[in-house]
Design an enzyme around this catalytic site. Structure first.
Site, PDB file in Angstrom:
ATOM      1  N   ASP A 232      51.145  70.415 -39.933  1.00  0.00           N
ATOM      2  CA  ASP A 232      51.360  71.844 -39.811  1.00  0.00           C
ATOM      3  C   ASP A 232      51.155  72.451 -41.202  1.00  0.00           C
ATOM      4  OD1 ASP A 232      52.259  74.349 -38.705  1.00  0.00           O
ATOM      5  OD2 ASP A 232      54.166  73.995 -39.707  1.00  0.00           O
ATOM      6  N   ASP A 471      57.669  71.236 -39.357  1.00  0.00           N
ATOM      7  CA  ASP A 471      59.025  71.618 -39.742  1.00  0.00           C
ATOM      8  C   ASP A 471      59.630  72.700 -38.863  1.00  0.00           C
ATOM      9  OD1 ASP A 471      57.346  73.700 -40.681  1.00  0.00           O
ATOM     10  OD2 ASP A 471      58.895  74.308 -42.109  1.00  0.00           O
ATOM     11  N   ASP A 475      56.672  73.391 -33.769  1.00  0.00           N
ATOM     12  CA  ASP A 475      56.106  72.053 -33.931  1.00  0.00           C
ATOM     13  C   ASP A 475      56.826  71.008 -33.089  1.00  0.00           C
ATOM     14  OD1 ASP A 475      54.351  73.012 -35.940  1.00  0.00           O
ATOM     15  OD2 ASP A 475      55.950  72.854 -37.420  1.00  0.00           O
TER      16      ASP A 475
END
Length: 671
Positions: A232, A471, A475
């Protein structure tokens, strides 16, 4: 689910949308079509559309993007996001299990339920080993009975009996049972059973000591098989917090000194709660070396455009800053100049915002300035203009800085033969800029949480083991779906709960360390199994009496002692993992230099895909809440108007923080 509001303020509207009644209602009673009032600082209790009011919404908990989103009549809001400022009326479109948060929770549950357990290597060995040993023991019994009746002298030689009254048959059967029992004793599968759990136990403990929390043996066993790592962007590759990267001064320093510009701009931005304003204020304070700023009056903030105000009393800030610098000069032995503080106070009219905000206030943006802004925006940075007393005097470039170790971590993973992919909900321009800096060739931008899950599933169907590093709440479905989910320790609780591995120290090099430790642990497990098998392969024939012609005979108690010794040896072998030392930064850098210098990629070397590309129409997870998230992302980009990118990146290649732009020339000046 705890992120959702527990109550909602349901209002009844009269003529001309006037509120005639307000009721505090539990969330269970809110229905689709209700009009909800959300006050500044409150949470949006439902997914819906803004009916009335303008505000900025913090959707970072849901989308993972740190920048607030402009909300105006017709904009979509997401349950669980925070209303930054401005009271708004929202028409509920999705409630209960239909909200974005509920759908994310559902995705996480589905991913966790569909994850197949990993078959332990030792279990497979033991499954065949136990019946095999029973067969060998039975064969030993039968063979020695047959040999004894054919040639009793062999048995009598190695199994003498002082009692002469015992029959020959009894002696043969006693000896045959002794060898058979010795085979069972020496071949006890304790060492095989201890080979895996002891190594896993020590490995997870060593990982925790090095700031890597591994939730059990399965992820530790799986990590070394990873072939693709998906990162990410916000909060993972980047810090997730805006930071000033460069200031361009658009006027002569003799007319308006740089420190005065910083003092005025910092004072103006201190009255705003916008993350970009907080970053600018923090930067100005650091550069001026003071925590105190001037006074701000007549403050006005226009969402999506900028701010306007009047600033005064910055002379004291400048005098204090000058005094500190001169004191430092005096301490260094150069000398000092007396500080003059009796300067007449000035009041400045300040405008800070984007191009549209400047145009609305009658200020033209020169082409040279516009080109400079476009250059920064191509790097994924946010460019903000500042005007003092009707004169365009500066431009500030703000970015969500890339973590220092990100490029090294990506380079190290690629050198290990692991493919690295960047997947983010941010726009393609920012995603490409970040990828070029850290060396990632493949990027998926403007993706939704379910798109991340679908992409993980697609790679898994190709037979690849996938690790997802993230995080945010957005996600968490992908973290649960991936073969290994790796969460940043500073991330959200939901992401940490869904992940298999948690990086406590927020260091991306720990992703490399986790894979490295997994390889060491699995190697130790295999070594333990090999030692146990070698021990059995040698011990079983001795116990069965194969080496009796050479005078080697084992009693049952000897077999038991050898079995215990093998178990102890396996445990000691596993404990050697305690000597593992995580490679430090210097070692990674030395390896990178030995393999070739890390160079930023060019834009043409980065392949950017939008969402799931042509798979969007066929995606089984294109649910209504995805469309809500997509509309939210579109509204995000409106925060910075026509050209300001929605998010950020790091400093440019030159590393300079200050630039001077005069007479259509771009010269750089280090302070």
């Amino acid at each position: 689910m705890s992120l959702q509001a527990t109550e909602a303020t349901v209002v009844t509207l009269g003529e001309d949308n006037l509120i005639i009644r307000e009721d505090q209602v539990p969330m269970e009673l809110v229905q689709r079509g209700d009009v909800i009032k959300v006050v500044p600082g409150g949470k949006f209790p439902v997914d819906g559309k803004v009916l009335e009011g303008n505000t900025m919404a913090d959707e970072s908990l849901i989308t993972g993007e740190a920048m607030p989103v402009t909300k105006k009549p017709g904009s979509t809001v997401i349950a669980g996001s925070i209303n930054a400022h401005g009271s708004v009326l929202v028409n509920a479109t999705h409630v209960g299990n239909d909200t974005t948060l509920a759908q994310i929770v559902k995705l996480v549950e589905e991913a966790q339920m569909s994850k197949a357990p990993i078959q332990q290597l030792a279990d497979r060995f033991s499954g065949y080993f136990v019946p095999f040993i029973i067969i060998i023991s039975t064969l030993t019994l039968v063979v020695w009975i047959i040999i004894g009746f054919i040639d009793f002298g062999v048995v009598q030689k190695y199994f003498p009996t002082p009692n002469k009254h015992i029959s020959r048959a009894e002696v043969i059967i006693r000896f045959a049972f002794q060898t058979s029992i010795t085979v069972l004793c020496i071949a006890c599968p304790c060492s095989l059973g201890l080979a895996t759990p002891t190594a896993v136990m020590v490995g997870t403990g060593v990982a925790a000591q090095n700031g890597i929390l591994i939730k059990g043996g399965k992820p530790l066993e799986m990590a070394h098989k990873i072939k693709t790592v998906m990162f990410d962007k916000t909060g993972t590759i980047t810090h997730g917090v805006p930071k000033v990267m460069r200031v361009l001064l658009l006027v002569d320093t003799a007319t308006l000194p740089l420190r005065k510009v910083l003092a005025v701009v910092g004072t103006a931005e201190a009255s705003s709660e916008h993350p970009l304003a907080v970053a600018v204020t923090k930067y100005c304070k650091e550069e001026l070396g003071t925590e105190a700023l001037g006074y701000c009056m007549d403050f006005q903030a226009v969402p999506g455009c900028g701010i306007g105000c009047k600033v005064s009393s910055v002379e004291g800030v400048l005098a204090h800053s000058k005094h500190l610098s001169e004191r430092a000069t005096h301490l260094s032995g150069v000398g000092s100049v007396p500080v003059q503080t009796d300067v007449a106070p000035e009041t400045f009219s300040v405008l800070i915002g984007n191009r549209e905000w400047m145009r609305r206030n009658g200020l033209d943006v020169p082409s040279a300035v516009s080109e400079a802004m476009a250059e920064h925006e191509m790097r994924g940075q946010t460019a903000v203009l500042a005007a003092i007393d009707g004169v365009l005097c500066g431009m500030v470039a703000i970015a969500d800085a890339v973590k220092q170790e990100a490029a090294l971590a990506v380079h190290t993973l690629r050198s290990m033969g692991v493919d690295v992919v960047l997947i983010t909900g941010d726009n393609r321009k920012t995603a490409r800029a970040i990828a070029t800096q850290v060396g990632i060739h493949k990027v998926f931008a403007e993706v939704l949480p379910s798109h991340k899950v679908a992409k993980v599933q697609e790679l898994q169907k190709e037979g690849r083991k996938v690790a997802m590093v993230g995080d945010g709440i957005n996600d968490s479905p992908a973290l649960a779906q991936a073969d290994i989910g790796i969460a940043i320790g500073t991330g959200t609780d939901v992401a940490i709960e869904a992940a298999d591995v948690v990086l406590i120290r927020n260091d991306l090099l720990d992703v490399v360390a986790a894979i490295h430790l997994s390889k060491r642990t699995v190697w130790r497990v295999r070594l333990n199994l090999v030692l146990a098998l070698i021990y059995n392969l040698v011990g079983i024939p001795i116990a069965a009496g194969v080496f009796m012609p050479f005078g080697i005979v084992l009693q049952p108690w000897m077999g038991s002692a050898a079995m215990a010794a093998s178990s102890v040896s396996v445990v000691l072998s596993s404990l050697q993992l305690k000597c593992y030392k995580k490679p430090d930064l210097e070692r990674y850098e030395a390896q990178a230099q030995a393999q070739g210098r890390m160079k930023p990629l060019t834009a043409s070397q980065v392949s950017v895909h939008i969402g799931m590309d042509d798979r969007w129409r066929d995606s089984p997870r294109a649910t209504p809440w995805d469309q809500v998230s997509y509309i939210s992302q579109v509204s995000m980009s409106s925060l910075k108007s026509d050209i300001l990118s929605r998010h950020s990146t790091t400093a440019d290649d030159s590393g300079d923080k200050w630039s001077l732009l005069l007479n259509d020339r771009d010269e750089e000046q280090r302070i």
